[in-house]
Motif scaffolding. Sequence first.
Motif, PDB file in Angstrom:
ATOM      1  N   GLU A 281       0.843  -1.195   0.000  1.00 25.11           N
ATOM      2  CA  GLU A 281       0.000   0.000   0.000  1.00 25.11           C
ATOM      3  C   GLU A 281       0.879   1.246   0.000  1.00 25.11           C
ATOM      4  O   GLU A 281       1.672   1.457   0.911  1.00 25.11           O
ATOM      5  CB  GLU A 281      -0.929   0.019   1.207  1.00 25.11           C
ATOM      6  N   ASP A 282       0.710   2.069  -1.008  1.00 25.72           N
ATOM      7  CA  ASP A 282       1.459   3.310  -1.124  1.00 25.72           C
ATOM      8  C   ASP A 282       0.655   4.418  -0.458  1.00 25.72           C
ATOM      9  O   ASP A 282      -0.370   4.854  -0.970  1.00 25.72           O
ATOM     10  CB  ASP A 282       1.704   3.640  -2.599  1.00 25.72           C
ATOM     11  N   GLY A 283       1.156   4.876   0.697  1.00 28.52           N
ATOM     12  CA  GLY A 283       0.486   5.941   1.434  1.00 28.52           C
ATOM     13  C   GLY A 283       1.177   7.274   1.319  1.00 28.52           C
ATOM     14  O   GLY A 283       0.947   8.164   2.141  1.00 28.52           O
ATOM     15  N   VAL A 284       2.027   7.438   0.297  1.00 29.46           N
ATOM     16  CA  VAL A 284       2.759   8.693   0.127  1.00 29.46           C
ATOM     17  C   VAL A 284       1.796   9.850  -0.105  1.00 29.46           C
ATOM     18  O   VAL A 284       2.014  10.963   0.388  1.00 29.46           O
ATOM     19  CB  VAL A 284       3.773   8.573  -1.029  1.00 29.46           C
ATOM     20  N   GLN A 285       0.707   9.610  -0.845  1.00 33.68           N
ATOM     21  CA  GLN A 285      -0.305  10.650  -1.030  1.00 33.68           C
ATOM     22  C   GLN A 285      -1.129  10.739   0.254  1.00 33.68           C
ATOM     23  O   GLN A 285      -2.273  10.313   0.333  1.00 33.68           O
ATOM     24  CB  GLN A 285      -1.195  10.305  -2.235  1.00 33.68           C
ATOM     25  N   PHE A 286      -0.507  11.298   1.287  1.00 35.01           N
ATOM     26  CA  PHE A 286      -1.052  11.274   2.643  1.00 35.01           C
ATOM     27  C   PHE A 286      -2.280  12.174   2.745  1.00 35.01           C
ATOM     28  O   PHE A 286      -2.325  13.255   2.163  1.00 35.01           O
ATOM     29  CB  PHE A 286       0.019  11.737   3.623  1.00 35.01           C
ATOM     30  N   VAL A 287      -3.297  11.729   3.513  1.00 35.06           N
ATOM     31  CA  VAL A 287      -4.505  12.527   3.743  1.00 35.06           C
ATOM     32  C   VAL A 287      -4.811  12.556   5.236  1.00 35.06           C
ATOM     33  O   VAL A 287      -4.372  11.682   5.990  1.00 35.06           O
ATOM     34  CB  VAL A 287      -5.718  11.952   2.975  1.00 35.06           C
ATOM     35  N   PRO A 288      -5.552  13.563   5.709  1.00 34.61           N
ATOM     36  CA  PRO A 288      -5.901  13.641   7.135  1.00 34.61           C
ATOM     37  C   PRO A 288      -6.709  12.423   7.590  1.00 34.61           C
ATOM     38  O   PRO A 288      -7.392  11.773   6.794  1.00 34.61           O
ATOM     39  CB  PRO A 288      -6.730  14.923   7.215  1.00 34.61           C
ATOM     40  N   ALA A 289      -6.627  12.145   8.878  1.00 37.70           N
ATOM     41  CA  ALA A 289      -7.290  10.961   9.439  1.00 37.70           C
ATOM     42  C   ALA A 289      -8.791  10.963   9.176  1.00 37.70           C
ATOM     43  O   ALA A 289      -9.404   9.909   8.987  1.00 37.70           O
ATOM     44  CB  ALA A 289      -7.009  10.870  10.935  1.00 37.70           C
ATOM     45  N   THR A 290      -9.422  12.145   9.165  1.00 37.24           N
ATOM     46  CA  THR A 290     -10.872  12.222   8.968  1.00 37.24           C
ATOM     47  C   THR A 290     -11.299  11.782   7.576  1.00 37.24           C
ATOM     48  O   THR A 290     -12.462  11.439   7.357  1.00 37.24           O
ATOM     49  CB  THR A 290     -11.362  13.659   9.211  1.00 37.24           C
ATOM     50  N   LEU A 291     -10.380  11.794   6.625  1.00 36.34           N
ATOM     51  CA  LEU A 291     -10.698  11.407   5.248  1.00 36.34           C
ATOM     52  C   LEU A 291     -10.093  10.066   4.858  1.00 36.34           C
ATOM     53  O   LEU A 291     -10.284   9.609   3.736  1.00 36.34           O
ATOM     54  CB  LEU A 291     -10.199  12.485   4.277  1.00 36.34           C
ATOM     55  N   ARG A 292      -9.365   9.430   5.774  1.00 40.91           N
ATOM     56  CA  ARG A 292      -8.626   8.211   5.446  1.00 40.91           C
ATOM     57  C   ARG A 292      -9.430   6.973   5.809  1.00 40.91           C
ATOM     58  O   ARG A 292     -10.087   6.917   6.844  1.00 40.91           O
ATOM     59  CB  ARG A 292      -7.286   8.200   6.183  1.00 40.91           C
ATOM     60  N   GLY A 293      -9.356   5.971   4.960  1.00 39.96           N
ATOM     61  CA  GLY A 293      -9.982   4.689   5.246  1.00 39.96           C
ATOM     62  C   GLY A 293      -9.061   3.804   6.069  1.00 39.96           C
ATOM     63  O   GLY A 293      -7.953   4.187   6.445  1.00 39.96           O
ATOM     64  N   LYS A 294      -9.501   2.594   6.335  1.00 40.11           N
ATOM     65  CA  LYS A 294      -8.709   1.645   7.125  1.00 40.11           C
ATOM     66  C   LYS A 294      -7.546   1.142   6.285  1.00 40.11           C
ATOM     67  O   LYS A 294      -7.732   0.649   5.180  1.00 40.11           O
ATOM     68  CB  LYS A 294      -9.576   0.474   7.578  1.00 40.11           C
ATOM     69  N   PRO A 295      -6.314   1.270   6.809  1.00 46.64           N
ATOM     70  CA  PRO A 295      -5.159   0.776   6.047  1.00 46.64           C
ATOM     71  C   PRO A 295      -5.185  -0.740   5.922  1.00 46.64           C
ATOM     72  O   PRO A 295      -5.711  -1.449   6.792  1.00 46.64           O
ATOM     73  CB  PRO A 295      -3.963   1.262   6.869  1.00 46.64           C
ATOM     74  N   LEU A 296      -4.596  -1.240   4.862  1.00 46.54           N
ATOM     75  CA  LEU A 296      -4.628  -2.672   4.610  1.00 46.54           C
ATOM     76  C   LEU A 296      -3.874  -3.461   5.665  1.00 46.54           C
ATOM     77  O   LEU A 296      -4.205  -4.625   5.929  1.00 46.54           O
ATOM     78  CB  LEU A 296      -4.058  -2.969   3.225  1.00 46.54           C
ATOM     79  N   PHE A 297      -2.863  -2.852   6.313  1.00 42.14           N
ATOM     80  CA  PHE A 297      -2.119  -3.605   7.319  1.00 42.14           C
ATOM     81  C   PHE A 297      -2.944  -3.847   8.584  1.00 42.14           C
ATOM     82  O   PHE A 297      -2.583  -4.689   9.400  1.00 42.14           O
ATOM     83  CB  PHE A 297      -0.781  -2.930   7.648  1.00 42.14           C
ATOM     84  N   GLU A 298      -4.052  -3.133   8.726  1.00 40.33           N
ATOM     85  CA  GLU A 298      -4.967  -3.453   9.820  1.00 40.33           C
ATOM     86  C   GLU A 298      -5.913  -4.583   9.442  1.00 40.33           C
ATOM     87  O   GLU A 298      -6.407  -5.311  10.307  1.00 40.33           O
ATOM     88  CB  GLU A 298      -5.766  -2.212  10.224  1.00 40.33           C
ATOM     89  N   LEU A 299      -6.165  -4.734   8.151  1.00 40.43           N
ATOM     90  CA  LEU A 299      -7.030  -5.809   7.670  1.00 40.43           C
ATOM     91  C   LEU A 299      -6.262  -7.109   7.455  1.00 40.43           C
ATOM     92  O   LEU A 299      -6.817  -8.196   7.628  1.00 40.43           O
ATOM     93  CB  LEU A 299      -7.698  -5.391   6.360  1.00 40.43           C
ATOM     94  N   ALA A 300      -5.002  -6.984   7.066  1.00 42.70           N
ATOM     95  CA  ALA A 300      -4.180  -8.173   6.777  1.00 42.70           C
ATOM     96  C   ALA A 300      -2.748  -7.924   7.236  1.00 42.70           C
ATOM     97  O   ALA A 300      -1.838  -7.770   6.417  1.00 42.70           O
ATOM     98  CB  ALA A 300      -4.222  -8.496   5.286  1.00 42.70           C
ATOM     99  N   PRO A 301      -2.509  -7.861   8.538  1.00 45.75           N
ATOM    100  CA  PRO A 301      -1.174  -7.516   9.048  1.00 45.75           C
ATOM    101  C   PRO A 301      -0.093  -8.498   8.625  1.00 45.75           C
ATOM    102  O   PRO A 301       1.082  -8.133   8.565  1.00 45.75           O
ATOM    103  CB  PRO A 301      -1.367  -7.515  10.566  1.00 45.75           C
ATOM    104  N   GLU A 302      -0.476  -9.737   8.316  1.00 43.62           N
ATOM    105  CA  GLU A 302       0.520 -10.768   7.996  1.00 43.62           C
ATOM    106  C   GLU A 302       1.075 -10.644   6.577  1.00 43.62           C
ATOM    107  O   GLU A 302       2.094 -11.258   6.262  1.00 43.62           O
ATOM    108  CB  GLU A 302      -0.104 -12.155   8.176  1.00 43.62           C
ATOM    109  N   ARG A 303       0.437  -9.824   5.710  1.00 40.65           N
ATOM    110  CA  ARG A 303       0.877  -9.763   4.315  1.00 40.65           C
ATOM    111  C   ARG A 303       0.897  -8.351   3.741  1.00 40.65           C
ATOM    112  O   ARG A 303       1.254  -8.161   2.578  1.00 40.65           O
ATOM    113  CB  ARG A 303      -0.001 -10.648   3.441  1.00 40.65           C
ATOM    114  N   ALA A 304       0.526  -7.367   4.523  1.00 43.90           N
ATOM    115  CA  ALA A 304       0.429  -6.004   3.999  1.00 43.90           C
ATOM    116  C   ALA A 304       1.631  -5.162   4.413  1.00 43.90           C
ATOM    117  O   ALA A 304       2.023  -5.143   5.584  1.00 43.90           O
ATOM    118  CB  ALA A 304      -0.860  -5.342   4.470  1.00 43.90           C
ATOM    119  N   LEU A 305       2.203  -4.455   3.435  1.00 41.95           N
ATOM    120  CA  LEU A 305       3.253  -3.485   3.673  1.00 41.95           C
ATOM    121  C   LEU A 305       2.676  -2.100   3.394  1.00 41.95           C
ATOM    122  O   LEU A 305       1.753  -1.942   2.579  1.00 41.95           O
ATOM    123  CB  LEU A 305       4.463  -3.734   2.777  1.00 41.95           C
ATOM    124  N   TYR A 306       3.233  -1.093   4.056  1.00 41.00           N
ATOM    125  CA  TYR A 306       2.696   0.265   3.934  1.00 41.00           C
ATOM    126  C   TYR A 306       3.848   1.247   3.788  1.00 41.00           C
ATOM    127  O   TYR A 306       4.825   1.196   4.546  1.00 41.00           O
ATOM    128  CB  TYR A 306       1.856   0.614   5.165  1.00 41.00           C
TER     129      TYR A 306
END
Length: 473
Positions: A281-306
């Motif tokens: 997951e490329d999070g370089v295009q950073f957005v404020p927390a109020t507009l951000r969805g759930k990162p993939l590493f919270e959904l799949a911590p065993e296979r997601a890079l951020y």
Amino acid sequence: MDLQERARQRCHWLPDLSASSPPMYKALVEQLAQDIASGAIKPGDRLPPQRLLADALQVTVGTVTRAYREAERRGLVEAKVGSGTRVRGTQEQAPNFHHLTRAGQDSIDLSLSVPIPNPLRQQQLSAMMEQLSQMPEALQTALNYQPEQGCLEQREQLSAWLAQQGLSIAPEEMIVTEGGQHADFLTLQALIKPGEAVASAALTYPGMIAAARQLGLKHLPVPTDSEGIRPDALERLCQQQRIRLLYLMPEYSNPGGEHMSLARRKAIVEVARRHDMLLLEDGVQFVPATLRGKPLFELAPERALYIFSVSKLLAGGLRFGALRAPANLMPQLRAALRAQCWAPPGLMGAVACRWLTSSDADVLLNWQWQALQQRQNILSEVLAGYPVRSHPCGFNAWLPLPEPWRASEFVQHAEKQGVTLIASDPFCVGSQPAPQAVRICITPPPTDDILRQGLERLRAMLDEAPPMLAPLI
């Protein structure tokens, strides 16, 4: 004259395979590589159509097709729908995207995805460096060799700041990188072997395209819709061949501006688990927390890079970021980083972390979020009625062009009107045909008024039929 002779006369490139041994497709690729190296065929030259070359060499069409695919995987050629298979240029020439190609002196630059200019950046950087110069212990730490993962203190500072933004990444989960592009390359080099396949949206960040190509990876496109990568299309692709990693930008994609819902993210994770695929997951295009969805590493911590970077927050020249990875992948990433540069530079990390976690940065970032929303409003107002896709805090927007405009012509004519843009070609993965669209970056102009002027020039072009343009060379 028989079929073979007629075909041979029509082939402007005709390799001699008489002394070659099977498999013939490999012999064909090797001959192609030799002819490119010797200059017998040059960058941009078009290879013969597959059936024509098969007839000329008296081999099957499948043999030529397999050879062309292998040549494309090795970066020797590039296939584009409508223009056939052509010899690539040098690595420096491909992909055709140069992030430092600036607009002319009198041109309004809408081509670069960079932070909005503000004197505060220089002032705050100067203050951070002055503070650091008065801290002997911090300077000594910065002068020392760093661990492969980066200075622990800096990772702790970054972890605390990210937690305030709603991203829970422990210091031991991150490895410091020299920006987002370095994180892309590091991940691919450490975890994917040459010849293996990675996938992304059919239109994606050119840096990822360049990294995959440089490392000899097979980069496959996945069809998208208004939310980005389609899970059904990804599933079909995974059933056809082994995909080791999927690269994606769930918050808002570059260049298309798509945003993934939580349901879409969960569906992507299900496909990844079913086929044992890593997620980058490329999070370089950073957005404020109020507009951000759930990162993939919270959904799949065993296979997601951020991937995180300060490039869009503070300044691109700092070259400071971090990569979040599962614990089982960290040894491979550390080893790859050590082989590349031994360790990330401590001084740059000290400056970036001190600045990012300061109250000064809060002032700068709050201003930037408000300024971005204002510029997005200007974009919507000036280009009202046209299908512009963007994000409330997006640096860029995507504009499909109305008929009969073509992207290359639109960019060329915009340059004549004093506006610099980027067409769709650099964002296309593999042999995907380039859509007739352009990326518009709203952040480079120093003022809102200059941005409005640039957009109004584009609006005037869109409202008129395209003029007759000289052929592009």
